[in-house]
Each structure stands twice: as structure tokens, then as C-alpha cells.
Design an enzyme around this catalytic site. Sequence first.
Site, short mmCIF file in Angstrom:
data_model
loop_
_atom_site.label_atom_id
_atom_site.label_comp_id
_atom_site.label_asym_id
_atom_site.label_seq_id
_atom_site.Cartn_x
_atom_site.Cartn_y
_atom_site.Cartn_z
N ARG A 194 58.93 92.98 91.76
CA ARG A 194 59.98 92.05 92.21
C ARG A 194 61.34 92.73 92.01
O ARG A 194 61.56 93.42 91.01
CB ARG A 194 59.93 90.74 91.39
N HIS A 211 58.75 94.41 101.94
CA HIS A 211 57.79 93.61 101.15
C HIS A 211 56.40 93.63 101.79
O HIS A 211 55.85 92.58 102.12
CB HIS A 211 58.30 92.17 100.99
P1 NDP Z 1 49.06 90.20 86.22
O1 NDP Z 1 49.57 88.93 85.63
O2 NDP Z 1 47.60 90.37 86.42
O3 NDP Z 1 49.56 91.44 85.34
C1 NDP Z 1 50.85 91.52 84.82
C2 NDP Z 1 50.95 92.72 83.89
O4 NDP Z 1 52.30 92.84 83.44
C3 NDP Z 1 50.07 92.58 82.64
O5 NDP Z 1 49.54 93.82 82.28
C4 NDP Z 1 51.07 92.09 81.58
O6 NDP Z 1 50.71 92.44 80.26
C5 NDP Z 1 52.31 92.86 82.01
N1 NDP Z 1 53.52 92.20 81.50
C6 NDP Z 1 54.03 91.00 81.84
N2 NDP Z 1 55.13 90.72 81.14
C7 NDP Z 1 55.31 91.75 80.30
C8 NDP Z 1 56.26 92.05 79.31
N3 NDP Z 1 57.28 91.22 79.02
N4 NDP Z 1 56.14 93.20 78.63
C9 NDP Z 1 55.12 94.05 78.91
N5 NDP Z 1 54.17 93.83 79.84
C10 NDP Z 1 54.27 92.69 80.54
O7 NDP Z 1 49.83 90.38 87.62
P2 NDP Z 1 49.37 91.19 88.92
O8 NDP Z 1 48.97 92.56 88.52
O9 NDP Z 1 48.40 90.39 89.71
O10 NDP Z 1 50.73 91.20 89.77
C11 NDP Z 1 51.92 91.79 89.25
C12 NDP Z 1 53.11 91.40 90.12
O11 NDP Z 1 53.06 92.10 91.37
C13 NDP Z 1 53.15 89.93 90.57
O12 NDP Z 1 53.69 89.11 89.55
C14 NDP Z 1 54.03 89.97 91.80
O13 NDP Z 1 55.38 89.74 91.45
C15 NDP Z 1 53.88 91.41 92.30
N6 NDP Z 1 53.24 91.46 93.61
C16 NDP Z 1 53.89 92.14 94.63
C17 NDP Z 1 53.32 92.22 95.89
C18 NDP Z 1 53.99 92.97 97.00
O14 NDP Z 1 53.51 92.94 98.14
N7 NDP Z 1 55.07 93.69 96.74
C19 NDP Z 1 52.01 91.60 96.18
C20 NDP Z 1 51.42 90.93 95.05
C21 NDP Z 1 52.03 90.87 93.82
P3 NDP Z 1 49.33 91.86 79.59
O15 NDP Z 1 48.20 92.59 80.29
O16 NDP Z 1 49.43 92.23 78.16
O17 NDP Z 1 49.34 90.38 79.86
#
Ligand code: NDP
Length: 315
Positions: A230, A278
Site C-alpha cells: 500500500r 495497482h
Molecule cells: P497477511 O495478513 O497474510 O500478511 C501480513 C504480513 O505482514 C505478516 O507476515 C505480518 O506479520 C506482517 N506484518 C503486519 N504488520 C506488521 C508489523 N507492524 N510489523 C511487522 N510485520 C508486520 O497479508 P497478505 O500477505 O495476504 O497481504 C499483504 C498486503 O498486500 C495486503 O494487506 C494488501 O494491502 C496488499 N495487497 C496488494 C495487492 C496488489 O495488487 N498490489 C493485492 C493483494 C494484497 P505476522 O506474520 O507476524 O502476522
Amino acid sequence: MKPIVPFLSSAASEERGMWSQTLPAALNDIADVLAFEDMTPAQRAAARVAIVANPDPAEVRALPNLKWVQSLWAGVERLTAELPEDGPEIVRLVDPQMAQTMSEAVLAWTLYLHRDMPRYRAQQEKKIWQPQTLKLPSERTIGIIGLGELGRASATRLRQNGFQVAGWSRSKKHLSGITCYNGADGLQSLVASSDIVVLLAPLTSETEGLLNSELLACFKNNACLINFARGPIIDTPAMLASLENGPLAHAVLDVFATEPLPQDSPLWTHPQVAVLPHISAPTIPETAVQIVRDNIAAYFETGIHPKSVDRSRGY
Ligand code: NDP
């Protein structure tokens, strides 16, 4: 009588039209899917689950007895920011096909940077015939910020293509062949050891502005950045300064604080920036509707909905 499931979306009319056809057909045996604006007050009051695609949160709030919403998007930051914490549970889309599509995009743009394509493009414009030193994938480390559904699939794909891979997440992970970091120190170690940093974390109050001038100063010299998560996770003025003065060499950006990217944004014409609209991993209707259908069918059968967003963490 079948239960009614509202559909709420702020998408463009073409996309809304597609979902308005696809969803009722896919859920026909278990529910009547109705567009929010076509529902009577009684139907709105009866709804327990809704399907949403980046909806106007005010419309979600107008469904008073909703237990949960099923998002057709993986990123749900607008809902987590605007729906009350005691409101409906938020279930985001988790689709293995989307993870594969994202891993393909991560691999494609990693290869673009790894094989020096921005530099060869710039050389061509000046008719310069100048081979650059070839590096092997094993000589490059790709650091992934976020090791969730999309980050893990991307890490695996990069490993299969011979890259060194590291990742950072909130909780400590042990993933075969991947150097895993967590915590603030871990984030600094990740960026300091990565040739390419890929953003795949959700936008939350903790990740907004995460890539600020302080963290960018820890990047390796001539490192590259890929943002497929994002826009607001990056402090854009700090990134532009880092591209100009180092250490950043190039940025591939698929997501922005304002989308579509405004015409007057300096990013459009920046020689060290690739702008994408995007597109790294869009929702794939064919697989998404099946997942949504199965989740809602299971809820009608058991009363249990899939794992929802942890509102205190914001994802
Ligand atoms: P998940 O919720 O499966 O994974 C998120 C990851 O980020 C986890 O490993 C989590 O850690 C880590 N994380 C979150 N907050 C923190 C923090 N404060 N500090 C450290 N690590 C953190 O999400 P997805 O992988 O499914 O998706 C990720 C993002 O990708 C979505 O939220 C979306 O915004 C974006 N996206 C973009 C798309 C595009 O076309 N550009 C399409 C789809 C999604 P932990 O494992 O410990 O919980």
C-alpha cells in the site's frame, strides 16, 4: 426462503457489473445476493453476512445486524479504519491463486531489476553500448517486508529461482531457506542486507510511514525497492530524496496514497521510478467467488465464519 446476502462495492461500474452477475450465480443454491441499493429496510435488517469490495463504510454501518463481512479484496485497511471495533467481523480474501499471481509479479519485477533493465533502457535512449557486470541470483538478497500469505509465496518463488531471500514479520518465523527477522532491529538488519526490498505488509497504524528517511538511510548502496503493498507505507518525499542522494537506485511502485496516481505527481516522469496501476495481484473472479461461496455456505451450516481481522493489530 434463502437468506439474503448484500453486495456492497465502491468499484467502477464495469467491475460492479461483473460482480453483480457473478456473485448471484455462484451463490444461487445457498443465498440471494442483492446489491445494497436494491434492498428494502427489512432486507437490510435481516442480513447477517455481506460481500464487500472496498465498500463505503457508511453502507456497511447501515446493515444493523451484520455479524461479518467477506471482502473480495485482500487489503481491508479502509474497513479496519472506519468500522467500529464492536461492528461486524472483517474477513479478508485469502486466495492461493492470488498468492501465486503476486509471487509471479514479485519474480517478474525482481528479474527486471536484477538484470539491470532500467539501466539498459536509459543506455538505449542515449545509444550507449555498454554491458554491465552480470550477477547471479545467488549473489543477490531479496528482503521481503511481510511474510504473510503473499510474502511467503513470493519468498518461495524467489528461492526457487536461486535468489537469497530474507523476510520480516511481526512474529518470529522459521521458514526453510529464508532468513527471518522481526522487531525494529530486525527490520534494520533486513534492509541493510538486501539488494532489493519488497513491501508486502498490510497498511496499519504501525506500518504507515514505515519506510521513512531513517530506515531508508539503512538501505544498502544502490538498493532497489518494490512496493506491492500500500502507498502510505512509504514516506514518498523521503523516498524521492533517497533516490536522488542515495542509497536508493530505483523504485517499482504499484500502489500509491492516491489512486489513480494524480497527473501532477513527480513519480510519473521520474527516471528512477517505474509506475504500475495497482496490477500486481488483482482479485481473480473465478477463484474468489468459489472461496466466498464456500465461506458463506460453511457459515450458514455451522454458524462459524473464517478467521477475521484482529482489530487491535489492524490486519
Ligand atoms: P497477511 O495478513 O497474510 O500478511 C501480513 C504480513 O505482514 C505478516 O507476515 C505480518 O506479520 C506482517 N506484518 C503486519 N504488520 C506488521 C508489523 N507492524 N510489523 C511487522 N510485520 C508486520 O497479508 P497478505 O500477505 O495476504 O497481504 C499483504 C498486503 O498486500 C495486503 O494487506 C494488501 O494491502 C496488499 N495487497 C496488494 C495487492 C496488489 O495488487 N498490489 C493485492 C493483494 C494484497 P505476522 O506474520 O507476524 O502476522
